[in-house]
Every structure is written in C-alpha cells, then in structure tokens.
Design a protein around this motif. Structure first.
Motif, short mmCIF file in Angstrom:
data_model
loop_
_atom_site.label_atom_id
_atom_site.label_comp_id
_atom_site.label_asym_id
_atom_site.label_seq_id
_atom_site.Cartn_x
_atom_site.Cartn_y
_atom_site.Cartn_z
N UNK A 194 32.48 60.64 16.19
CA UNK A 194 32.78 59.24 16.53
C UNK A 194 32.26 58.91 17.93
N UNK A 195 32.46 59.85 18.87
CA UNK A 195 31.99 59.60 20.23
C UNK A 195 30.46 59.56 20.26
N UNK A 196 29.85 60.46 19.48
CA UNK A 196 28.38 60.56 19.50
C UNK A 196 27.71 59.24 19.12
N UNK A 197 28.27 58.55 18.14
CA UNK A 197 27.61 57.33 17.65
C UNK A 197 28.31 56.07 18.14
N UNK A 198 29.20 56.22 19.12
CA UNK A 198 29.99 55.10 19.64
C UNK A 198 30.60 54.31 18.47
N UNK A 199 31.29 55.04 17.61
CA UNK A 199 31.88 54.40 16.42
C UNK A 199 32.89 53.33 16.83
N UNK A 200 33.09 52.38 15.95
CA UNK A 200 34.10 51.35 16.22
C UNK A 200 35.49 51.91 15.97
N UNK A 201 35.59 52.75 14.96
CA UNK A 201 36.88 53.38 14.64
C UNK A 201 36.64 54.82 14.20
N UNK A 253 38.98 58.86 23.25
CA UNK A 253 39.67 58.09 24.31
C UNK A 253 38.66 57.70 25.39
N UNK A 254 37.85 58.70 25.76
CA UNK A 254 36.85 58.50 26.81
C UNK A 254 35.89 57.35 26.50
N UNK A 255 35.57 57.19 25.23
CA UNK A 255 34.61 56.15 24.85
C UNK A 255 35.30 54.90 24.32
N UNK A 256 36.61 54.82 24.51
CA UNK A 256 37.33 53.60 24.12
C UNK A 256 37.32 53.36 22.62
N UNK A 257 37.30 54.43 21.83
CA UNK A 257 37.26 54.28 20.36
C UNK A 257 38.68 54.37 19.80
N UNK A 258 39.04 53.43 18.94
CA UNK A 258 40.37 53.46 18.34
C UNK A 258 40.42 54.54 17.27
N UNK A 259 41.57 55.17 17.18
CA UNK A 259 41.74 56.25 16.19
C UNK A 259 42.79 55.79 15.18
#
Ligand code: ASP
Length: 438
Positions: A194-201, A253-259
């Motif tokens: 998720x962090x790698x691709x700057x996923x939305x969720x 968390x670091x990339x502001x992605x909701x889980x």
C-alpha cells in the motif's frame, strides 16, 4: 483510486473462501493489488498451513519422516485447484521441491511455500499477475525490511501489470535467500504494498467485521469500532488488543493511508477504518470512548524514603530495572515515594536481585512488591476534552467493588490506565464497558 486488499489465512482457507475473495475483488476494480496469506483453518479442528510447514521442519530436524504432513499440505492445494477448475501444476511443483527438503532448503523458504502456493492458485483464479515476494520484498543484511528497494520494486510491478498478486509474509535477503517475517507478517507485506503505490486505502480482509471495543471473551457482544486513529490503535494494541501485526502500521501511517479492516465472510459490513485523524463530522455518531483493553500479570515495586531526592532515586531504580531487562510500563510519583510497574514475567526471578540492588543504591525506608496486577486501559481521543472522565471511571470501578492499585494516564491523554488485582481484571473491563460504551 488504488486499493490494496490483503487476505488473511481464514479468507483463503479453501475453495469456498476463494470464491468470496473473487466476489470482493470483482466488486471493485480499484482493488489492483492483492496480498495473500497461506491457507488457514477451515474450521476449529483444522490446521494453518504455516503451522504444518513449521511442523514439517521440526520433523526434518529430528530425522523423523514428514511425508504424511507434506502429502496433507499438497492435498489441500490440489483440493482447492480441482474444486475451482484451475490448471496450476501443484504435483509437479511439489516434485521439484521435495528433493530439496532435506538438502539446501532452509526453514524460512520451506515455511514461505504456504503463501507461495496459496498465492499461485489465487492469482490464477482471480486472473491477476503473480509477482513473487522474493522479487519485490527485500530485507537488508540486518534482517530489517529495505523499504526503499521494496517500494521501488512493487511500484515497478504495478507499472508493468494492471493487476498483481503478491504472496505475503516473506521476502528475499541480499544473499538471495528467502526470509520470512514474524508470524502474522502478511499484514506487513500488505502495508508495504500500500505504501509503495501510495494506495488510497489498505484493506485488511479477515474473519471479523473490524476491531471490537472490548475482548468478546470478556464482554458480551461488544460494539465494533467504526473509526479509530492510528494513535488510539497503538494504545489498544500495546495494552493487549490483538488486531494487526504491529509492524504493519508504520508504512501506511507514514504515508497517510487509511487502513480498513473488513470481514471476507460479511463484505457488506463497513469494518473499522483506521485513520491519522478522524474528521469532525464523521465523528458525531461515535461513542465517547474508543475501546478498552488490558493485560494481566504485572508487578508493582513501591519505593519509599522520607525526604528522598526523587529524581535521582528514580533514575537509579530505572537503571537497575534496565540492567535486568525488565521494561517499565508505568511510573507513579509521590513526594517521598514512587512506584514502578513492570511485567512479572520480564522480572522473573531477578525480582530479588532488583530489590537487593535498589536497597543498596537507594537505601529506602521501605520497598514493597505487589504481584498479580492487571493493567486496564480505557482509550479514547475524546477523553481529553471532557473534564471529569477519570472521576467517573474511578467511581464506576469503586461502586462495583474493584480496588484500584495504581493509576496512570498516557502523556498524550489518549488513555487512562488503572492497575487492578488479577482477580478483578475481567470485572473491571466489564464495568468500564457498561459505564462508557454499553
Ligand atoms: N501465514 C503466516 C502466519 O500464519 C503469515 C500470515 O498469515 O500473516 O503467521
């Protein structure tokens, strides 16, 4: 929009579960990256493939044949493949693998095959491109994930293929060898993707409809948490709520992605959304507290000395505990005394040496040791803004006969932690739940 969907062991335990995964994937085309665990338990009497693979390795180590276990593992893959009409040559792949079992295959590579084969089958079934974790999740020589290299490789894979499936739980060392993460590590693989691709969720699909406000073994039908901040989750997890692998939080968390924690068996449920900050509007419906968690078996060491220089004595006491590798969970300070809370297991038999050293260094009037303490944390971002919360909390416990042995509040005021006797542990959680959430 890109979503990463990680499916846990129970979500891919058999052919019926594969069908649910497919329905979920097909319902939302933005789920372009799938991360899969190894097939888990199909029912209470079943075994996780990862456990069976570890068992295999134990047999090999002790020179006992593991043929039966291997054939039951292979049987599970064959069953899934045949039930879903897939082509993957499970038997051929196992034939290649078996001669290596007793030779050059390390335990990590062996155990990683649970994720590998499950993912091979799932990729074929979903029509996703299989991208081996050995080619896109990298460890450094220190055994830690090399995040930059991993992010670049997963990013490249998604740039090449529209939809990819990556097995969770393992990656590759610079030596070329396969290394697995700690148990439950597929959560980390999903977070890295998720962090790698700057996923939305980052969707984490499991077998519960999100995080519950309290342990259902203690509180009857606790309410699910619809929204929680990363900070609150960390407090709850630290205090014993087992939700996600703790190392899976940082990358997202670091990339502001909701889980989003979701239930594969009830995809209609919204699950729990974990975010950096809860938006005010969305917060209206939420309860006053977010959750309650706790851990048993702590020891309180109370040191008393009239007229002591508290800060220097405290420093000495902390140094002593550090020397015996006993982490301090909480500290309460009085004018002529202080109390330290540490895990009874971590103190172990060293508790006597700790006391002896403290007596020598601090020369206290009295040292008191109280074992059998449980810590119970009431966690909630809204507690800060409401005066009187702790008063209400203590009152509720007192009225129900729970004696409070120690009190601590997290520095960021996200939680109020009370120490109670082990015998009162479950009652304390139930009382707090009834008072604040029921
Ligand atoms: N299969 C591994 C385990 O059982 C990793 C995971 O499921 O996340 O721990």
């Amino acid at each position: 929009m890109i979503k990463v969907a990680k499916f846990g062991g129970s979500s891919v335990a058999g052919a019926e579960q594969f069908k649910k995964v497919k329905a979920i994937i097909e319902a939302d085309p933005s789920r372009r990256i799938v991360v899969s665990s190894a097939a888990g338990k199909r029912d209470a009497n079943d075994h996780k493939l990862t456990d069976l693979l570890y068992l295999c390795h134990a047999h090999i180590t002790y020179g006992v044949s593991c043929d039966d276990i291997v054939s039951s593992i292979r049987g599970r893959f064959v069953e899934i493949r045949d039930a879903l009409g897939l082509q993957y040559d499970v038997e051929g792949e196992f034939d290649k693998l078996l001669p290596r079992l007793n030779r050059d295959m390390g335990v990590d590579e062996l155990v990683s095959r649970g994720e590998y084969f499950t993912s091979r089958l799932l990729a074929e079934y979903l029509g996703y491109r299989f991208v081996d974790a050995a080619d896109c999740v990298f460890f450094g020589l220190d055994g830690q994930i090399d995040r930059e290299k991993t992010y670049a490789a997963i990013g490249n894979a998604l740039a090449r293929y529209e939809r990819i499936l990556i097995p969770g739980f393992y990656g590759r060392l610079p030596t070329g060898k396969i290394k697995v993460m700690s148990r439950g590590g597929s959560d980390i693989s999903g977070a890295l993707a998720a962090a790698a691709v700057h996923a939305d969720v980052y969707e984490n699909w499991t077998d519960v409809s999100g995080i519950l406000m309290a342990d259902p073994k203690i509180v009857k039908d606790p309410a699910p948490i619809s929204q929680i901040t990363y900070a609150e989750l960390q407090e709850l997890a630290f205090m014993g709520a087992s939700v996600l692998h703790e190392d899976s939080i940082l990358p997202v968390k670091e990339r502001g992605i909701a889980l989003n924690i979701r239930n594969t068996n009830r995809p209609q449920d919204p699950g729990t959304m974990i975010v950096e900050e809860v938006e005010e509007d969305a917060d209206q419906e939420e309860r006053f507290i977010t959750g309650i968690a706790g851990r048993r078996n702590f020891t309180i060491l109370t040191i008393k000395k009239r007229g002591m220089n508290t800060s220097s004595s405290l420093r000495q006491a902390l140094e002593i505990l550090d020397r015996y590798h006993a982490p301090v969970e909480h500290i309460t300070l009085g004018l002529d005394s202080f109390a330290l809370v540490s895990s009874t297991a971590a103190l172990g038999d060293s508790v006597y040496d700790v006391i002896a050293d403290m007596q020598k260094a601090i020369r206290p009037d009295d040292v008191n040791v109280q074992e059998g303490i449980s810590l119970v944390a009431t966690v909630g971002r809204k507690m800060t803004s409401r005066p009187g919360t702790s008063g209400r909390l203590f009152h509720a416990l007192g009225k129900n006969g729970v004696n409070i042995r120690t009190i601590a509040q997290g520095a960021d005021e996200l939680s109020i932690i009370v120490g109670v006797e082990n015998a009162d542990f479950e009652n304390a959680i139930r009382v707090l739940y009834e008072r604040f959430a029921g």
